[in-house]
Design an enzyme around this catalytic site. Structure first.
Site, PDB file in Angstrom:
ATOM      1  N   THR A  59       8.863  42.866  -4.500  1.00 19.89           N
ATOM      2  CA  THR A  59      10.305  42.952  -4.757  1.00 19.89           C
ATOM      3  C   THR A  59      10.628  43.603  -6.089  1.00 19.89           C
ATOM      4  OG1 THR A  59      10.573  40.918  -3.492  1.00 19.89           O
ATOM      5  CG2 THR A  59      12.433  41.596  -4.845  1.00 19.89           C
ATOM      6  N   THR A  90      15.392  43.613  -0.777  1.00 19.43           N
ATOM      7  CA  THR A  90      14.691  43.610   0.497  1.00 19.43           C
ATOM      8  C   THR A  90      14.484  45.021   1.050  1.00 19.43           C
ATOM      9  OG1 THR A  90      15.868  41.533   0.905  1.00 19.43           O
ATOM     10  CG2 THR A  90      14.655  42.426   2.734  1.00 19.43           C
ATOM     11  N   GLU A  97       3.443  35.118   5.413  1.00 16.16           N
ATOM     12  CA  GLU A  97       4.256  34.428   4.424  1.00 16.16           C
ATOM     13  C   GLU A  97       5.422  33.701   5.091  1.00 16.16           C
ATOM     14  OE1 GLU A  97       6.491  35.679   0.294  1.00 16.16           O
ATOM     15  OE2 GLU A  97       6.832  36.900   2.067  1.00 16.16           O
TER      16      GLU A  97
END
Length: 387
Positions: free
Chosen positions: A125, A131, A245
Site C-alpha cells: 500500500t 487500493t 491474507e
C-alpha cells in the site's frame, strides 16, 4: 459455547487452546495498555511450530494448508488474543512458497520454520494510491546485479518485529506496459540490511495496538537474486498472498465473533436485573442469536475459500466474500456484546472494549467493504467496471 455442528480440526483446536490458555486476559490487557508486542506469545507459537504450518516438511514446517493456518488464527482470537501480531507470517508464505526459487526457499524457509527468521511484513500500500495497486509509484530500477528502490509505502505492519519483508515495486513504467497490472515485481528485503541504509521507518500511532508504519525508500539497493519469480509479474504473484491474507483475516474475525457471542452469552446468563437474567429478555437474546447465525454462515464461506486456495483454484471472489461476511459478523457481534454488557463493556477488565476496537479494523483493512462490492459486481456478476 454449544453448537450442533462439531468444529473441524478439533485436535488442533485443543492443542491451540492449551497454548493460548497460558496467556490470559491480564497478559493481553497489559500488552494493549503498553502498546507493546506480545513477544512471549509469538515465541511460544513459533516454538510449538504453529507459525510454520504452511511451510513444507522438507524445510522444517508442517506442510499444512490455508485451512489449517486459518484455524490457528481463529483460535488465537477466540482465546481473547490478537492474531494481528503474527498473521503476516502465514499469508506472506503464499508468495514465497508458490513463486520463490528453490534457492530462495532453501535460504529462507528453514530459518522461518525454526524461528530464527520472521517474515511478518509486506509492503504494498502507498499513501497516494491506496487500493489502486496498479498505480503504485515506488520504483525498482535494475543497475547491474542490484535493484535500486525509491518511493514510499504506508500502513506497513510489524517491521520492528520482522527480519524479512515482501516488497512490491514497479520495475517497468506504467506508460510502457500493455496492461496496467504488468511491470510490477516482488522482492524479499532483508530488513537488517535495509533500515538506515536507504530505508526509513516512521511508526504511525493508531486507534488499536496494531504496530504499523510509513516506510520511505531513498536509493535502497536490493540484490538482484532477491527478486521473486519473473520480473514484471509481481502483481499476479501478490494476489496469492492477498487471497490468503483476506481468508486468514476472515478466520480471525470469526474467532472474534465467537468470542463476542460466548462472552455475551455467559454475561446474559449470569447478569440479573429485575429479578431475572437479562438473557431471558428477547431484546437481549435475539441480537445474540442473530450474531451467532451470521458467524456460522461466514464460517462456511471461510472454509470454502480455504479449500479452493489449497486446491490451487482461483478464489478471489471467495476470499473477498469470506472477508466481507466475517468482518461484518464480527462487528455485529462486537456491537451486540458491548450493548449486552452495558457500562461494564467499556471497562478494560472485561476485554470487550479492547476486542471491540481490534475487530473494527477489519471493516477497513486489508480491503474495504466497498471494494469487495465492486469486485463481486464486476468479476462475479459481470457488471460494468465502476472505476
Amino acid at each position: 459455547m454449544k453448537t450442533q455442528i462439531p468444529f473441524p480440526y478439533q485436535e488442533m483446536r485443543e492443542a491451540l487452546r492449551d497454548l493460548c490458555g497460558r496467556f490470559d486476559s491480564a497478559y493481553w490487557q497489559k500488552v494493549d495498555t503498553e502498546r507493546g508486542y506480545p513477544e512471549a506469545f509469538v515465541d511460544a507459537l513459533t516454538e510449538a511450530g504453529w507459525l510454520a504450518a504452511m511451510i513444507p516438511q522438507e524445510y522444517g514446517g508442517s506442510g499444512l494448508g490455508l485451512a489449517e493456518a486459518s484455524v490457528v488464527m481463529e483460535e488465537i482470537n477466540f482465546a481473547g488474543g490478537n492474531a494481528g501480531s503474527c498473521h503476516g507470517q502465514m499469508y506472506n508464505m503464499g508468495t514465497l512458497l508458490r513463486h520463490g526459487s528453490p534457492e530462495q526457499k532453501k535460504q529462507y524457509l528453514p530459518g522461518i520454520a525454526g524461528g530464527k527468521l520472521r517474515l511478518q511484513t509486506m509492503a504494498v500500500t502507498e499513501p497516494t494510491t491506496g487500493t489502486d495497486t496498479t498505480q503504485l509509484k515506488t520504483t525498482a530500477v535494475k543497475k547491474g546485479d542490484r535493484y535500486v528502490v525509491n518511493g514510499q509505502k504506508v500502513w506497513i505492519s510489524r517491521i520492528q518485529h520482522s527480519d524479512l519483508m515482501i516488497l512490491l515495486a514497479r520495475t517497468t513504467p506504467l506508460a510502457e506496459v500493455k496492461k496496467k497490472s504488468e511491470g510490477m515485481s516482488i522482492f524479499i528485503v532483508d530488513l537488517h540490511q535495509a533500515i538506515g541504509k536507504g530505508m526509513t521507518v516512521r511508526p504511525i500511532q493508531n486507534m488499536v495496538n496494531h504496530e504499523t508504519n510509513e516506510v520511505f525508500f531513498d536509493n535502497l539497493e536490493i540484490p538482484a537474486e532477491n527478486l521473486i519469480g519473473t520480473e514484471g509479474q509481481g502483481f499476479k504473484y501478490i494476489l496469492d498472498g492477498l487471497n490468503a491474507e483476506r481468508t486468514l483475516i476472515a478466520a480471525e474475525c470469526i474467532g472474534d465473533a465467537y468470542w463476542f457471542v460466548d462472552k455475551a452469552r455467559r454475561y446474559a446468563s449470569e447478569r440479573v436485573v429485575f429479578n431475572r437474567p437479562i438473557g431471558q429478555n428477547q431484546g437481549v437474546a435475539f441480537p445474540l442469536a442473530d450474531a451467532y447465525i451470521e458467524t456460522e454462515a461466514a464460517n462456511l464461506m471461510r472454509f470454502k475459500a480455504c479449500s479452493m486456495f489449497d486446491a490451487h483454484q482461483p478464489c478471489g471472489a471467495e476470499a473477498n466474500m469470506a472477508k466481507y461476511l466475517a468482518a461484518k459478523a464480527s462487528w455485529q457481534a462486537a456491537d451486540m456484546c458491548l450493548q449486552t454488557h452495558g457500562g461494564f463493556g467499556f471497562a478494560h477488565e472485561y476485554d470487550v472494549e479492547r476486542k471491540f476496537r481490534e475487530t473494527r479494523l477489519y471493516q477497513v483493512a486489508p480491503i474495504s467493504t466497498n471494494l469487495i462490492y465492486s469486485y463481486v459486481a464486476e468479476h462475479v456478476l459481470g457488471l460494468p467496471r465502476s472505476f
